[in-house]
Design a protein around this motif. Structure first.
Motif, short mmCIF file in Angstrom:
data_model
loop_
_atom_site.label_atom_id
_atom_site.label_comp_id
_atom_site.label_asym_id
_atom_site.label_seq_id
_atom_site.Cartn_x
_atom_site.Cartn_y
_atom_site.Cartn_z
N ALA A 181 0.86 -1.17 0.00
CA ALA A 181 0.00 0.00 0.00
C ALA A 181 0.90 1.23 0.00
CB ALA A 181 -0.90 0.01 1.23
N ILE A 182 0.44 2.27 -0.60
CA ILE A 182 1.22 3.51 -0.72
C ILE A 182 0.53 4.62 0.05
CG2 ILE A 182 2.22 5.21 -2.28
CD1 ILE A 182 3.42 2.43 -2.64
N GLY A 183 1.31 5.32 0.83
CA GLY A 183 0.77 6.43 1.60
C GLY A 183 1.44 7.74 1.26
N TRP A 184 0.72 8.82 1.52
CA TRP A 184 1.26 10.17 1.40
C TRP A 184 1.31 10.79 2.79
CZ3 TRP A 184 3.58 12.38 -2.65
CH2 TRP A 184 3.34 11.86 -3.93
N PHE A 185 2.41 11.41 3.08
CA PHE A 185 2.61 12.12 4.33
C PHE A 185 3.08 13.53 4.02
CE2 PHE A 185 2.37 8.63 7.41
CZ PHE A 185 2.38 7.55 6.56
N ARG A 186 2.98 14.41 5.00
CA ARG A 186 3.49 15.76 4.79
C ARG A 186 4.08 16.29 6.08
NH1 ARG A 186 -2.22 19.05 3.90
NH2 ARG A 186 -2.97 18.95 6.08
N ARG B 187 5.71 15.26 11.05
CA ARG B 187 5.15 14.68 9.84
C ARG B 187 3.81 14.04 10.15
NH1 ARG B 187 9.36 11.52 6.27
NH2 ARG B 187 9.39 10.13 8.08
N GLU B 188 2.85 14.19 9.25
CA GLU B 188 1.52 13.64 9.47
C GLU B 188 1.05 12.86 8.24
OE1 GLU B 188 -1.56 16.54 9.89
OE2 GLU B 188 -0.90 17.73 8.18
N GLY B 189 0.23 11.86 8.50
CA GLY B 189 -0.33 11.09 7.41
C GLY B 189 -1.44 11.86 6.72
N VAL B 190 -1.46 11.81 5.40
CA VAL B 190 -2.45 12.52 4.60
C VAL B 190 -3.44 11.55 3.98
CG1 VAL B 190 -2.76 13.97 2.57
CG2 VAL B 190 -0.82 14.38 4.11
N ALA C 63 -6.86 11.72 5.91
CA ALA C 63 -6.90 12.50 7.13
C ALA C 63 -8.10 13.44 7.07
CB ALA C 63 -5.61 13.31 7.28
N ASP C 64 -8.67 13.74 8.23
CA ASP C 64 -9.85 14.60 8.27
C ASP C 64 -9.58 15.95 7.61
OD1 ASP C 64 -11.02 13.52 11.56
OD2 ASP C 64 -11.32 12.67 9.54
N SER C 65 -8.37 16.43 7.73
CA SER C 65 -8.03 17.76 7.23
C SER C 65 -8.06 17.85 5.71
CB SER C 65 -6.64 18.17 7.73
OG SER C 65 -5.67 17.23 7.32
#
Length: 129
Positions: A33-38, A45-48, A61-63
């Motif tokens: 699985a591939i994730g994006w973080f920022r 760093r937070e998960g997007v 993410a809720d944001s």
């Protein structure tokens, strides 16, 4: 060698759009699985978002819900993050990462960076007000 190449960042005005790409190589794409973080300046760093290409399951993410859309092109081993209605608070360096779906205690992709096995370099997104 495992590689995750993130691209597509840039400068955009608030309300605008960008599409990030994460090109994967060196591993069996369907097994991950591939994730994006920022990571914004001065922040952790937070998960997007993330996607499991095998079944299309996703996490947001809720944001970013309702503004960002993650998708996967299995033929190209590439995951995209379409970012619409961008806000200045979306300004950050965006990273993509991969998690092996068949490792013990893996159930679904998430925004927890500790679960991810491989990381790419970041691509910078700047949203001006």
């Amino acid at each position: 060698d495992v590689q995750l190449q993130a691209s597509g960042g840039g400068l955009v005005q608030a309300g605008g759009s960008l599409r990030l790409s994460c090109a994967a190589s060196g591993f069996t794409f369907d097994d991950y699985a591939i994730g994006w973080f920022r990571q914004a300046p001065g922040k952790e760093r937070e998960g997007v978002s993330c996607i499991s290409s095998s079944d299309g399951s996703t996490y947001y993410a809720d944001s970013v819900k309702g503004r960002f859309t993650i998708s996967s092109d299995n033929a190209k081993d590439t995951v995209y993050l379409q970012m619409n209605s961008l806000k200045p608070e979306d300004t950050a360096v965006y990273y993509c990462a991969a998690v092996f779906r068949f490792k013990p205690r893996y159930y679904y992709c998430s925004g927890y960076e500790s679960e991810y096995d491989y990381w790419g370099q970041g691509t910078k997104v700047t949203v001006s007000s």
